[in-house]
Enzyme design. Structure first.
Site, PDB file in Angstrom:
ATOM      1  N   ASN A 146       1.450  -2.555   5.377  1.00 24.47           N
ATOM      2  CA  ASN A 146       0.773  -1.272   5.608  1.00 24.47           C
ATOM      3  C   ASN A 146      -0.593  -1.177   4.937  1.00 24.47           C
ATOM      4  O   ASN A 146      -1.457  -0.439   5.402  1.00 24.47           O
ATOM      5  CB  ASN A 146       1.682  -0.142   5.088  1.00 24.47           C
ATOM      6  CG  ASN A 146       0.937   1.158   4.914  1.00 24.47           C
ATOM      7  OD1 ASN A 146       0.701   1.901   5.873  1.00 24.47           O
ATOM      8  ND2 ASN A 146       0.529   1.455   3.674  1.00 24.47           N
ATOM      9  N   SER A 158      -3.304   0.047  14.416  1.00 25.05           N
ATOM     10  CA  SER A 158      -3.989   1.326  14.589  1.00 25.05           C
ATOM     11  C   SER A 158      -4.366   1.494  16.050  1.00 25.05           C
ATOM     12  O   SER A 158      -4.606   0.496  16.757  1.00 25.05           O
ATOM     13  CB  SER A 158      -5.272   1.361  13.748  1.00 25.05           C
ATOM     14  OG  SER A 158      -6.049   2.490  14.087  1.00 25.05           O
ATOM     15  N   TYR A 180     -12.933  -2.883  11.088  1.00 22.82           N
ATOM     16  CA  TYR A 180     -11.584  -2.288  11.092  1.00 22.82           C
ATOM     17  C   TYR A 180     -10.875  -2.586  12.421  1.00 22.82           C
ATOM     18  O   TYR A 180      -9.710  -3.016  12.435  1.00 22.82           O
ATOM     19  CB  TYR A 180     -11.708  -0.790  10.864  1.00 22.82           C
ATOM     20  CG  TYR A 180     -10.398  -0.061  10.734  1.00 22.82           C
ATOM     21  CD1 TYR A 180      -9.698  -0.052   9.532  1.00 22.82           C
ATOM     22  CD2 TYR A 180      -9.863   0.646  11.813  1.00 22.82           C
ATOM     23  CE1 TYR A 180      -8.488   0.640   9.414  1.00 22.82           C
ATOM     24  CE2 TYR A 180      -8.664   1.327  11.694  1.00 22.82           C
ATOM     25  CZ  TYR A 180      -7.984   1.326  10.499  1.00 22.82           C
ATOM     26  OH  TYR A 180      -6.791   2.007  10.383  1.00 22.82           O
ATOM     27  N   GLY A 205       0.823  -1.213   0.000  1.00 22.56           N
ATOM     28  CA  GLY A 205       0.000   0.000   0.000  1.00 22.56           C
ATOM     29  C   GLY A 205       0.851   1.254   0.000  1.00 22.56           C
ATOM     30  O   GLY A 205       0.612   2.183   0.783  1.00 22.56           O
ATOM     31  N   ALA A 206       1.835   1.303  -0.902  1.00 26.67           N
ATOM     32  CA  ALA A 206       2.806   2.411  -0.874  1.00 26.67           C
ATOM     33  C   ALA A 206       2.486   3.500  -1.890  1.00 26.67           C
ATOM     34  O   ALA A 206       3.253   4.448  -2.016  1.00 26.67           O
ATOM     35  CB  ALA A 206       4.216   1.870  -1.110  1.00 26.67           C
ATOM     36  N   ASP A 248      -2.893  -7.213  -5.383  1.00 27.63           N
ATOM     37  CA  ASP A 248      -3.910  -7.099  -4.342  1.00 27.63           C
ATOM     38  C   ASP A 248      -3.444  -8.008  -3.211  1.00 27.63           C
ATOM     39  O   ASP A 248      -3.494  -9.238  -3.336  1.00 27.63           O
ATOM     40  CB  ASP A 248      -5.266  -7.557  -4.902  1.00 27.63           C
ATOM     41  CG  ASP A 248      -6.348  -7.561  -3.840  1.00 27.63           C
ATOM     42  OD1 ASP A 248      -6.035  -7.352  -2.645  1.00 27.63           O
ATOM     43  OD2 ASP A 248      -7.526  -7.793  -4.201  1.00 27.63           O
ATOM     44  N   VAL A 249      -2.979  -7.407  -2.115  1.00 27.02           N
ATOM     45  CA  VAL A 249      -2.425  -8.233  -1.037  1.00 27.02           C
ATOM     46  C   VAL A 249      -3.514  -8.954  -0.239  1.00 27.02           C
ATOM     47  O   VAL A 249      -3.208  -9.756   0.639  1.00 27.02           O
ATOM     48  CB  VAL A 249      -1.483  -7.430  -0.105  1.00 27.02           C
ATOM     49  CG1 VAL A 249      -0.213  -7.039  -0.825  1.00 27.02           C
ATOM     50  CG2 VAL A 249      -2.182  -6.215   0.495  1.00 27.02           C
ATOM     51  N   ALA A 295     -11.420  -4.960  14.520  1.00 25.35           N
ATOM     52  CA  ALA A 295     -11.104  -6.392  14.615  1.00 25.35           C
ATOM     53  C   ALA A 295      -9.872  -6.716  13.783  1.00 25.35           C
ATOM     54  O   ALA A 295      -8.985  -7.472  14.211  1.00 25.35           O
ATOM     55  CB  ALA A 295     -12.299  -7.218  14.144  1.00 25.35           C
TER      56      ALA A 295
HETATM   57  P1  NAP Z   1      -4.757   5.479   2.330  1.00 24.57           P
HETATM   58  O1  NAP Z   1      -4.235   6.856   2.202  1.00 24.57           O
HETATM   59  O2  NAP Z   1      -6.175   5.200   2.048  1.00 24.57           O
HETATM   60  O3  NAP Z   1      -3.818   4.509   1.433  1.00 24.57           O
HETATM   61  C1  NAP Z   1      -4.063   3.139   1.451  1.00 24.57           C
HETATM   62  C2  NAP Z   1      -3.011   2.439   0.628  1.00 24.57           C
HETATM   63  O4  NAP Z   1      -3.245   1.024   0.735  1.00 24.57           O
HETATM   64  C3  NAP Z   1      -3.058   2.798  -0.837  1.00 24.57           C
HETATM   65  O5  NAP Z   1      -1.737   2.837  -1.337  1.00 24.57           O
HETATM   66  C4  NAP Z   1      -3.823   1.620  -1.450  1.00 24.57           C
HETATM   67  O6  NAP Z   1      -3.442   1.360  -2.797  1.00 24.57           O
HETATM   68  C5  NAP Z   1      -3.332   0.481  -0.576  1.00 24.57           C
HETATM   69  N1  NAP Z   1      -4.197  -0.689  -0.573  1.00 24.57           N
HETATM   70  C6  NAP Z   1      -5.444  -0.811  -0.058  1.00 24.57           C
HETATM   71  N2  NAP Z   1      -5.907  -2.061  -0.236  1.00 24.57           N
HETATM   72  C7  NAP Z   1      -4.931  -2.735  -0.885  1.00 24.57           C
HETATM   73  C8  NAP Z   1      -4.797  -4.071  -1.343  1.00 24.57           C
HETATM   74  N3  NAP Z   1      -5.773  -4.972  -1.182  1.00 24.57           N
HETATM   75  N4  NAP Z   1      -3.646  -4.432  -1.970  1.00 24.57           N
HETATM   76  C9  NAP Z   1      -2.638  -3.548  -2.141  1.00 24.57           C
HETATM   77  N5  NAP Z   1      -2.707  -2.263  -1.721  1.00 24.57           N
HETATM   78  C10 NAP Z   1      -3.844  -1.872  -1.108  1.00 24.57           C
HETATM   79  O7  NAP Z   1      -4.511   4.933   3.823  1.00 24.57           O
HETATM   80  P2  NAP Z   1      -3.496   5.421   4.958  1.00 24.57           P
HETATM   81  O8  NAP Z   1      -4.211   6.378   5.817  1.00 24.57           O
HETATM   82  O9  NAP Z   1      -2.197   5.763   4.383  1.00 24.57           O
HETATM   83  O10 NAP Z   1      -3.374   4.050   5.788  1.00 24.57           O
HETATM   84  C11 NAP Z   1      -2.247   3.210   5.693  1.00 24.57           C
HETATM   85  C12 NAP Z   1      -2.301   2.230   6.859  1.00 24.57           C
HETATM   86  O11 NAP Z   1      -2.274   2.956   8.093  1.00 24.57           O
HETATM   87  C13 NAP Z   1      -3.575   1.393   6.855  1.00 24.57           C
HETATM   88  O12 NAP Z   1      -3.283   0.078   7.275  1.00 24.57           O
HETATM   89  C14 NAP Z   1      -4.432   2.102   7.900  1.00 24.57           C
HETATM   90  O13 NAP Z   1      -5.354   1.238   8.484  1.00 24.57           O
HETATM   91  C15 NAP Z   1      -3.374   2.557   8.885  1.00 24.57           C
HETATM   92  N6  NAP Z   1      -3.808   3.660   9.733  1.00 24.57           N
HETATM   93  C16 NAP Z   1      -4.148   4.867   9.203  1.00 24.57           C
HETATM   94  C17 NAP Z   1      -4.558   5.905  10.060  1.00 24.57           C
HETATM   95  C18 NAP Z   1      -4.937   7.272   9.552  1.00 24.57           C
HETATM   96  O14 NAP Z   1      -5.431   8.089  10.343  1.00 24.57           O
HETATM   97  N7  NAP Z   1      -4.706   7.591   8.287  1.00 24.57           N
HETATM   98  C19 NAP Z   1      -4.621   5.676  11.453  1.00 24.57           C
HETATM   99  C20 NAP Z   1      -4.259   4.443  11.939  1.00 24.57           C
HETATM  100  C21 NAP Z   1      -3.848   3.445  11.085  1.00 24.57           C
HETATM  101  P3  NAP Z   1      -4.479   1.612  -4.019  1.00 24.57           P
HETATM  102  O15 NAP Z   1      -4.808   3.074  -4.019  1.00 24.57           O
HETATM  103  O16 NAP Z   1      -3.704   1.190  -5.230  1.00 24.57           O
HETATM  104  O17 NAP Z   1      -5.677   0.753  -3.710  1.00 24.57           O
END
Ligand code: NAP
Length: 248
Positions: A91, A143, A156, A13-14, A64-65, A158
């Site tokens: 991630n 998280s 989420y 998810g980079a 798709d992971v 869970a």
């Molecule tokens: P984001 O901006 O929505 O980005 C999500 C990333 O994950 C995107 O690069 C997306 O790629 C990728 N992704 C989603 N499903 C995927 C799959 N099945 N296979 C491969 N790639 C996938 O989210 P973020 O806020 O950066 O969150 C990143 C991590 O931090 C997540 O695990 C989230 O739960 C955790 N987190 C975030 C927050 C927050 O406040 N932002 C807080 C706590 C934890 P595509 O666009 O190509 O789908």
């Protein structure tokens, strides 16, 4: 001289958000970085261009992971390219928020699959490589909402609580191979995922953060790089990076 010179990292998810920040920080520290994404190819390519602009080394690793075969194929491609895998950052994550009364089987399964099953698929795929190397650093992004209740996020929470539990057991099982497994638990961090929260709720949330601001992706990336580069004797731990929003 970077702290991760010679290391090969996969960041799932980079293409956007926190994963993008982690991939960039690792590349700046000298790691060769596999940029995993599911569908945001142009954003993944834009990150690759940025890494190339400072002579960093990276490759795109679409998969798709949440799909076991795609995860294994991606790991195989990275190994074929660079001959080792030192760091895995699990991630990738999604939300599909609904209160329990409105939860659907699809929304439940999609989130558990993308957030939790993916951690198992990617970890099990890199494991034999890391065991052979007698070296590995696995960092799982959980998280704060895997530790506390959050209305509308039973799926989420869970998935993220599952990651925390998985991390401890994997750490115990893999320690003998010099593979550490830790998790980083971000608080509210400014990404697309958080952008969907209405402004008035964002204001309420901010007022409860002791450091008085939301997290930036660089805040999370620094913690992940620390565990990868300096965490040789840290395993089974969870590092909370949340501005003090939740203290245990
Ligand atoms: P984001 O901006 O929505 O980005 C999500 C990333 O994950 C995107 O690069 C997306 O790629 C990728 N992704 C989603 N499903 C995927 C799959 N099945 N296979 C491969 N790639 C996938 O989210 P973020 O806020 O950066 O969150 C990143 C991590 O931090 C997540 O695990 C989230 O739960 C955790 N987190 C975030 C927050 C927050 O406040 N932002 C807080 C706590 C934890 P595509 O666009 O190509 O789908």
């Amino acid at each position: 001289m970077g702290r991760l010179d010679g290391k090969v990292a996969i960041v799932t998810g980079a293409s956007r958000g926190i994963g993008r920040g982690i991939a960039l920080a690792m590349a700046r520290e000298g790691a060769k970085v596999a940029i995993n994404y599911r569908s945001s190819e142009s954003q993944a390519q834009e990150l690759a261009n940025e890494i190339n602009s400072f002579d960093g080394t990276c490759m795109l690793a679409q998969a798709d992971v949440g799909d076991p075969q795609e995860s294994r194929d991606m790991v195989r491609r990275v190994f074929e390219q660079w001959g080792r895998i030192d760091i895995l950052v699990n991630n990738a994550g999604i939300t599909k928020d609904r209160t329990l009364r409105k939860m659907t089987d699809d929304a439940w399964q999609a989130v558990i699959n993308a957030n939790l099953n993916s951690v198992y698929y990617c970890t099990s795929a890199v494991m034999p490589i890391m065991v052979n190397q007698n070296y590995g650093r696995i960092i799982n992004i959980s998280s704060m909402n895997g530790q506390v209740g959050a209305i509308g996020q039973s799926n989420y929470s869970a998935s993220k609580g599952g990651i925390i539990a998985f991390t401890r057991t994997a750490a115990l099982e893999l320690a003998r191979f010099n593979i550490t497994v830790n998790s980083v638990a971000p608080g509210w961090t400014l990404t697309d995922m958080f952008a969907g929260v209405p402004d008035n709720i964002q204001d309420q949330i901010k007022s409860r953060i002791p450091l008085g601001r939301f997290g930036d992706v660089s805040d999370i990336a620094k913690a992940v790089v620390f565990l990868a580069a300096e965490g040789d004797y840290i395993t089974g731990e969870q590092l909370n990076v949340n501005g003090g929003a939740f203290m245990i």
